[in-house]
Design a protein around this motif. Structure first.
Motif, PDB file in Angstrom:
ATOM      1  N   LEU A 385      -5.520  -7.825 -42.722  1.00 28.03           N
ATOM      2  CA  LEU A 385      -6.251  -6.623 -42.335  1.00 28.03           C
ATOM      3  C   LEU A 385      -5.259  -5.660 -41.698  1.00 28.03           C
ATOM      4  O   LEU A 385      -4.614  -5.997 -40.699  1.00 28.03           O
ATOM      5  N   LEU A 386      -5.130  -4.482 -42.279  1.00 30.42           N
ATOM      6  CA  LEU A 386      -4.192  -3.476 -41.791  1.00 30.42           C
ATOM      7  C   LEU A 386      -4.984  -2.374 -41.096  1.00 30.42           C
ATOM      8  O   LEU A 386      -5.863  -1.764 -41.703  1.00 30.42           O
ATOM      9  N   THR A 387      -4.686  -2.111 -39.835  1.00 27.16           N
ATOM     10  CA  THR A 387      -5.316  -1.013 -39.113  1.00 27.16           C
ATOM     11  C   THR A 387      -4.402   0.200 -39.187  1.00 27.16           C
ATOM     12  O   THR A 387      -3.267   0.170 -38.717  1.00 27.16           O
ATOM     13  N   LEU A 388      -4.924   1.258 -39.822  1.00 25.04           N
ATOM     14  CA  LEU A 388      -4.159   2.485 -40.051  1.00 25.04           C
ATOM     15  C   LEU A 388      -4.782   3.631 -39.267  1.00 25.04           C
ATOM     16  O   LEU A 388      -5.969   3.578 -38.911  1.00 25.04           O
ATOM     17  N   PRO A 389      -4.022   4.695 -38.987  1.00 25.55           N
ATOM     18  CA  PRO A 389      -4.607   5.864 -38.315  1.00 25.55           C
ATOM     19  C   PRO A 389      -5.753   6.458 -39.131  1.00 25.55           C
ATOM     20  O   PRO A 389      -5.722   6.461 -40.365  1.00 25.55           O
ATOM     21  N   LYS A 390      -6.742   6.951 -38.434  1.00 20.83           N
ATOM     22  CA  LYS A 390      -7.926   7.495 -39.106  1.00 20.83           C
ATOM     23  C   LYS A 390      -7.559   8.672 -40.006  1.00 20.83           C
ATOM     24  O   LYS A 390      -8.231   8.932 -41.017  1.00 20.83           O
ATOM     25  N   ALA A 391      -6.491   9.377 -39.671  1.00 21.35           N
ATOM     26  CA  ALA A 391      -6.085  10.543 -40.466  1.00 21.35           C
ATOM     27  C   ALA A 391      -5.679  10.147 -41.885  1.00 21.35           C
ATOM     28  O   ALA A 391      -5.673  10.993 -42.789  1.00 21.35           O
ATOM     29  N   LEU A 392      -5.343   8.872 -42.112  1.00 19.01           N
ATOM     30  CA  LEU A 392      -4.919   8.422 -43.438  1.00 19.01           C
ATOM     31  C   LEU A 392      -6.074   7.838 -44.246  1.00 19.01           C
ATOM     32  O   LEU A 392      -5.850   7.250 -45.311  1.00 19.01           O
ATOM     33  N   LEU A 394      -8.659   9.101 -46.073  1.00 19.89           N
ATOM     34  CA  LEU A 394      -8.902   9.615 -47.421  1.00 19.89           C
ATOM     35  C   LEU A 394      -7.752   9.264 -48.370  1.00 19.89           C
ATOM     36  O   LEU A 394      -7.983   8.871 -49.520  1.00 19.89           O
ATOM     37  N   ALA A 395      -6.523   9.393 -47.884  1.00 19.69           N
ATOM     38  CA  ALA A 395      -5.372   9.073 -48.727  1.00 19.69           C
ATOM     39  C   ALA A 395      -5.345   7.586 -49.066  1.00 19.69           C
ATOM     40  O   ALA A 395      -4.998   7.197 -50.191  1.00 19.69           O
ATOM     41  N   THR A 396      -5.735   6.752 -48.111  1.00 23.64           N
ATOM     42  CA  THR A 396      -5.777   5.310 -48.359  1.00 23.64           C
ATOM     43  C   THR A 396      -6.863   4.970 -49.369  1.00 23.64           C
ATOM     44  O   THR A 396      -6.672   4.141 -50.271  1.00 23.64           O
ATOM     45  N   ARG A 397      -8.032   5.608 -49.237  1.00 24.05           N
ATOM     46  CA  ARG A 397      -9.133   5.353 -50.169  1.00 24.05           C
ATOM     47  C   ARG A 397      -8.710   5.693 -51.612  1.00 24.05           C
ATOM     48  O   ARG A 397      -9.074   4.992 -52.561  1.00 24.05           O
TER      49      ARG A 397
END
Length: 531
Positions: A385-392, A394-397
């Protein structure tokens, strides 16, 4: 004209575990009152959901509650219209947590009702009233905590023992005092451990020597009075014992030492000699490990499936090659491997490269230092499970593959959690990381045994349909029997070794378990298929 059905989820919570074993406990009483309130609104279309969202023995000051997380997950899936609680502080006692919940509720057009308090979150005045009430609830919790901390600090300053695990060499205070009582037999064992360490000069060697001679930790009793036998000393336990100032007749509180009421059992000369040798050994170890730590980019941000921090370490191969690993703290301190499905040791180079390759598919990620974007990494069996900044988000999706997905209801308000399958096959005791799902059947014997055990709890009627005459007695068996009602597609996949990547028994038992088969497949993933 028929009124639309309003789905009402009832949430209950009790801070302590006291009384939860009773047939009708506080959680049942809260639910009964909430069900009666929902019934009174049946003319408005209200209907209580059968799903139970209960948290027993958990404080309202945290959102890390299984029942609450299942409730928030169902809210995010638009399965709930109204949340009903007995009192607002059953939901939370934290104002910041409440604010985050209200954002989630508003986003999915969910309101909530307190049975004993007239609140309605759909109006601004209702929100103001709730904020005021929660402010007082949080204030009460903080004041109570301050009083307890002040009492403990004052008592320790007077040399009193304020509870906790008893150190080897002492028994509990007697006659209502707070003075530790010396256990002469154990005290001699403690002194011999100190002297033995000076002779051996190594905590590793000391642990092996004590286990060989049968020296164990203190015999304890649980809250029911049952006797718990002593265990072999781990490295961590020995470090703690050898550093413990209680053996000098001192009480430590927040780094400050106070003269204790109890008698010392180790003289100052022996204690100081041990401290000097420990400090020298630690300094040498730090110099050896500094190179590995400086190159371990996930240090401080990687955890195992139990939430335990994983620390960097290394091993030297037969040809002098250095291999880096991330190891759970308990295992690194000498603890033994447990027979569960928790991965406590992973090769650092392979894992870091797998994560770098995955992160570089996301637009906006710094290709030169992709791991710097990670807020947290949780290592699970079969996936991470990778926790990424919320700003990413849409790009992650946009970069998602079919076998990847987001984890809903993430407790980090500033982050999103991405589930990425990573196979950790074992070869000759070593662990190799291979991104992506493994090919061919991968039977999970634990899952297969659990599925068969669930079906064994059912009986068949005359037409061959499964029936259950009564609910299983233990909570574990009540969770386990749900596997018998798993989607047939998933059951066949488990038996054939083609279960979804990362699916484990602990995940099936811990996660919310949807009733609909399609919802189960959406939650746990689709079976693997041959390419």
């Amino acid at each position: 004209m028929t009124r639309p059905r309003i789905r009402c989820a009832i949430y209950t919570r009790k801070s302590s575990e006291e009384g939860l074993e009773q047939d009708f406990n506080s959680l049942d009483a809260q639910r009964e009152a909430c069900e009666a309130f929902v019934q009174s609104q049946v003319g408005e279309g209200w209907q209580a959901m059968s799903e139970r969202y209960d948290d027993g023995g958990i404080s309202g000051g945290t959102m890390d509650r299984a029942g609450l997380q299942r409730l928030l997950d169902d809210v995010s899936r638009d399965r709930v219209d109204v949340i009903v609680v007995y009192k607002i502080d059953r939901l939370t006692r934290s104002l910041p947590d409440f604010a985050r919940m209200v954002e989630i509720f508003d986003r999915h057009k969910v309101s909530f009702v307190s049975v004993t308090q007239a609140f309605n979150t759909t109006s601004s005045m209702g929100r103001l009233s709730l904020n005021v009430l929660l402010s007082f609830a949080q204030f009460e919790r903080e004041v109570t905590g301050e009083r307890i901390r002040d009492k403990i600090a004052a008592s320790k300053a007077r040399g009193m023992w304020m509870g906790g695990n008893l150190p080897l060499g002492y028994d509990r205070p007697r006659d209502g005092t707070r003075r530790l009582v010396v256990n002469e037999g154990e005290a001699e064992t403690v002194r011999s451990i100190f002297r033995r360490y000076l002779d051996l000069g190594s905590v590793h060697d000391l642990a092996r020597a004590l286990e060989a001679t049968g020296v164990r930790s203190k015999i304890r009793r649980d809250k029911d009075g049952a006797r718990i036998a002593g265990r072999p000393f781990s490295r961590g336990a020995l470090f703690h014992l050898l550093r413990n100032p209680v053996y000098l007749g001192l009480i430590r509180h927040k780094g400050v030492l106070h003269e204790g009421l109890h008698a010392p059992i180790v003289d100052r000369t022996l204690f100081d000699a041990v401290q000097e040798q420990l400090t020298a050994s630690t300094r040498r170890g730090n110099n050896r490990h500094s190179g590995a730590r400086s190159r371990s980019q996930l240090t401080g941000r990687i955890f195992d499936a139990t939430g335990e921090r994983m620390s960097p370490t290394f091993a030297i191969g037969a040809r002098g090659k250095r291999y880096r690993y991330y190891v759970s703290t308990s295992l690194q301190q000498g603890g033994k491997r447990r027979g569960d499905d928790v991965l406590r040791r992973v090769p650092a180079d392979f894992l870091e490269q797998a994560l770098i390759d995955r992160l570089r598919r996301i637009d906006g990620i710094d290709a030169k230092a992709p791991l710097e974007h990670l807020r947290r990494v949780d290592v699970q069996m079969g996936h991470v499970l990778l926790t990424l900044p919320k700003a990413l988000h849409l790009a992650t999706r946009a970069s998602l593959r079919d076998d990847e997905g987001f984890v809903e209801g993430h407790p980090d308000a500033q982050g999103v959690s991405l589930r990425v399958p990573v196979a950790f096959p074992r070869r000759g005791g070593a662990t190799e990381v291979k991104p992506g799902p493994a090919e061919g059947p991968q039977p999970d014997t634990t899952l297969i045994r659990a599925l068969r055990a669930a079906h064994a709890m059912l009986e068949r009627d005359a037409s061959g349909r499964p029936i259950l005459h009564e609910s299983p007695i233990s909570p574990h068996r009540r969770r386990l029997i749900r596997l018998a009602f798993l989607a047939p597609e998933l059951q066949v996949a488990i038996l054939s070794g083609r279960q979804p990547p990362g699916l484990s028994l602990s995940r099936l038992l811990a996660d919310g378990f949807p009733i609909a088969w399609q919802a189960q497949i959406e939650r746990f993933g689709r079976p693997r298929r041959d390419v």
